[in-house]
Structure formats: structure tokens, C-alpha cells
Design an enzyme around this catalytic site. Sequence first.
Site, PDB file in Angstrom:
ATOM      1  N   ASP A  12       0.835  -1.197   0.000  1.00  0.00           N
ATOM      2  CA  ASP A  12       0.000   0.000   0.000  1.00  0.00           C
ATOM      3  C   ASP A  12       0.871   1.250   0.000  1.00  0.00           C
ATOM      4  OD1 ASP A  12      -2.291  -1.499   0.105  1.00  0.00           O
ATOM      5  OD2 ASP A  12      -2.625  -1.243   2.252  1.00  0.00           O
ATOM      6  N   ASN A  52      -3.874  -8.026   5.701  1.00  0.00           N
ATOM      7  CA  ASN A  52      -4.416  -7.249   6.813  1.00  0.00           C
ATOM      8  C   ASN A  52      -5.281  -8.100   7.737  1.00  0.00           C
ATOM      9  OD1 ASN A  52      -3.221  -5.087   5.502  1.00  0.00           O
ATOM     10  ND2 ASN A  52      -5.130  -4.321   4.648  1.00  0.00           N
ATOM     11  N   PHE A 116      -5.523   0.482  -8.048  1.00  0.00           N
ATOM     12  CA  PHE A 116      -5.017  -0.837  -7.672  1.00  0.00           C
ATOM     13  C   PHE A 116      -4.475  -1.570  -8.892  1.00  0.00           C
ATOM     14  CE2 PHE A 116      -5.563  -5.373  -6.585  1.00  0.00           C
ATOM     15  CZ  PHE A 116      -4.841  -5.404  -5.398  1.00  0.00           C
ATOM     16  N   LEU A 222     -20.978  -0.371   9.303  1.00  0.00           N
ATOM     17  CA  LEU A 222     -21.456   0.999   9.088  1.00  0.00           C
ATOM     18  C   LEU A 222     -20.435   2.049   9.505  1.00  0.00           C
ATOM     19  CD1 LEU A 222     -25.019   0.414  10.614  1.00  0.00           C
ATOM     20  CD2 LEU A 222     -24.386   0.291   8.186  1.00  0.00           C
ATOM     21  N   GLY A 226     -21.152   1.649  13.801  1.00  0.00           N
ATOM     22  CA  GLY A 226     -21.196   0.264  14.260  1.00  0.00           C
ATOM     23  C   GLY A 226     -21.482  -0.702  13.135  1.00  0.00           C
ATOM     24  N   GLY A 253     -11.669  -2.160   7.829  1.00  0.00           N
ATOM     25  CA  GLY A 253     -12.573  -3.261   7.521  1.00  0.00           C
ATOM     26  C   GLY A 253     -11.898  -4.612   7.628  1.00  0.00           C
ATOM     27  N   ASP A 254     -10.634  -4.673   7.239  1.00  0.00           N
ATOM     28  CA  ASP A 254      -9.893  -5.932   7.340  1.00  0.00           C
ATOM     29  C   ASP A 254      -9.605  -6.287   8.792  1.00  0.00           C
ATOM     30  OD1 ASP A 254      -9.826  -6.131   4.555  1.00  0.00           O
ATOM     31  OD2 ASP A 254      -7.961  -5.017   4.408  1.00  0.00           O
TER      32      ASP A 254
END
Length: 299
Positions: A12, A52, A116, A222, A226, A253-254
Amino acid sequence: MAALICGSLAFDNIMTFEGRFVDQILPDQLHILNVSFLVPTLRRDFGGCAGNIAYSLKLLGGDAQPMAMVGSDGADYVQRFKELGIETRHVGQLQSTHTAQCMIMTDHDNNQITAFHPGAMMQAHENRITADMAAEVKVGIIAPDGRQAMIEHAAQFKAAGIPFVFDPGQGLPMFNGDELKAFIEQADWVAVNDYEGKMLSERTGLSFDEISRKVRGLVVTLGAEGCEVWQQGEKTLVAPVKPAAVVDPTGCGDAWRGAFLFGLERGWDLVRCAELGNRLGALKIAQRGPQNYQLDFQP
């Protein structure tokens, strides 16, 4: 037992734009878009969804086994995993291409623009899930990866009798409605963020209620609000955890998914899994980079 994590390993390249994208883009000129952003900071981190998630799961004390491809420049990544105690036997290496590369630019509002290059990830289908893996793998995940790899690995998980999470992430646009329905039919759980959830519903024609009745659970994250846990048409809102600081959303998220797998592997109910995910996501967002945070609690 282990969790098999199918997805990308990537480098990244993270840049910070100190303004707001919305102030630099003219809505009525999108058809001739030509913008340039000054990014005073640039950092290169180990990343990719599988990397991750594996980092998060290992940090919690789980047995993380990533299944992915790196390129000719991937030796340092494999060595890092070995130093962290993460299993590397399912990580292949190709000398004919680069490891996947992600270029991420974040503005003052934590909006992101990402480019990407898939590189070796496009050959991830050369890694295969076999029936004998079920003896040591209790749960798996299909995270964003090469298109063919995601399709084949889902079918292989199903054939091997290994329950798995379908986590299409940024790979979701690669698939049409019928293909996404096939993933759902094979999966045991589905995990998406709110934007991906809307796209999944639109492409499949299935509501969250309907998706949740086809699997053991659907989770819709979200962000700062949460997450929602859907089971058999019933929705439970799992409260967010307030972070110490909001520094960098890359990899949150990972981190959440690694915690989710940790709970699934231990047989926790989905709400408890999601609570741990929210806690780890809040921990990660307070640090720069997707694999630079440390645990400050016992799961």
C-alpha cells in the site's frame, strides 16, 4: 484450528491530501476531469486484504493462514509473515510480475481515492483448497482477490466442507447478479460494508432480509455507526466503539474481519464476533497503516 484467508497481498502506497476532494472537483466538469492533488506525505506499507486480515487475526491469538500470491518483489512480505509467526505455506510467488500494488489517497474528511494494480494476484487461482485441509482449517474467508480465484476458492471451500465468509469488498463490481447469488448460496456468512451491501442487493435483487435467510448470518458494517447483524431476517444493531483518535481508515474493515474470524473459529455468536470487530476497527483507525497497530486488550 486455523482460519484460511483467501485474498490479496499488496503493498500500500498511502498518500495524504491535506484538503478536501470535494473542493477540488467541479461537479459540472466531471466529463473532462483533470485534477492534481499535492500529497506532502507518502508511506509504503504491507497491505492487501488477506495480509491485513491475517495480521488482525494473529494479533488476537488466532492461527491465520493466508492463501495468496506475491510477485518477484514479495520476498520481504513473506519474511515479515514468518517473523510475525503467520503461516506462509499457502503463499505462492511468481517471478514474472510484481506483487499487487495499491495507491491510496486520503483527504481531510477521510474520503479515499484508490488505484489498484493486481499483479501476481491475478494468478491466485493457482493456489487450491483441498479436502485434506478440513482437518486443520475450521473456517475460511473469500476476501477480494483475482476474479477466477474468488470463484474457484468458493467452490473449493464448499466441496471441502469448510464453512466460509463471503467478503467481496472492492471486488464486488467484477461479478454479475447470478455470480453473486452463487457465492451467497455457497457461503455460510456474508460480510459487506453499507455501500457494498446496497450494491449486492441491487445486483442480486435480494434484500438484506432475504440474503440473511440463505446464510447463517449477514453483517453490514457501518463505519462510525457500528454494524448490523442479520440472522434469519432479524436485524441487530451492534453499537460502535469510540476510537482514541481518527487517524487513518485504511485497513479498518480488514481488522474488523480478522476479529470476526477469531470469534467464528471459537464458536461465538455473531453479535459477540461483531462487537470484537468494532473494537478492533476502532483500535486500528487510531494508527497509520493497515498493519501497524498493537493490541491493548485481551479478547
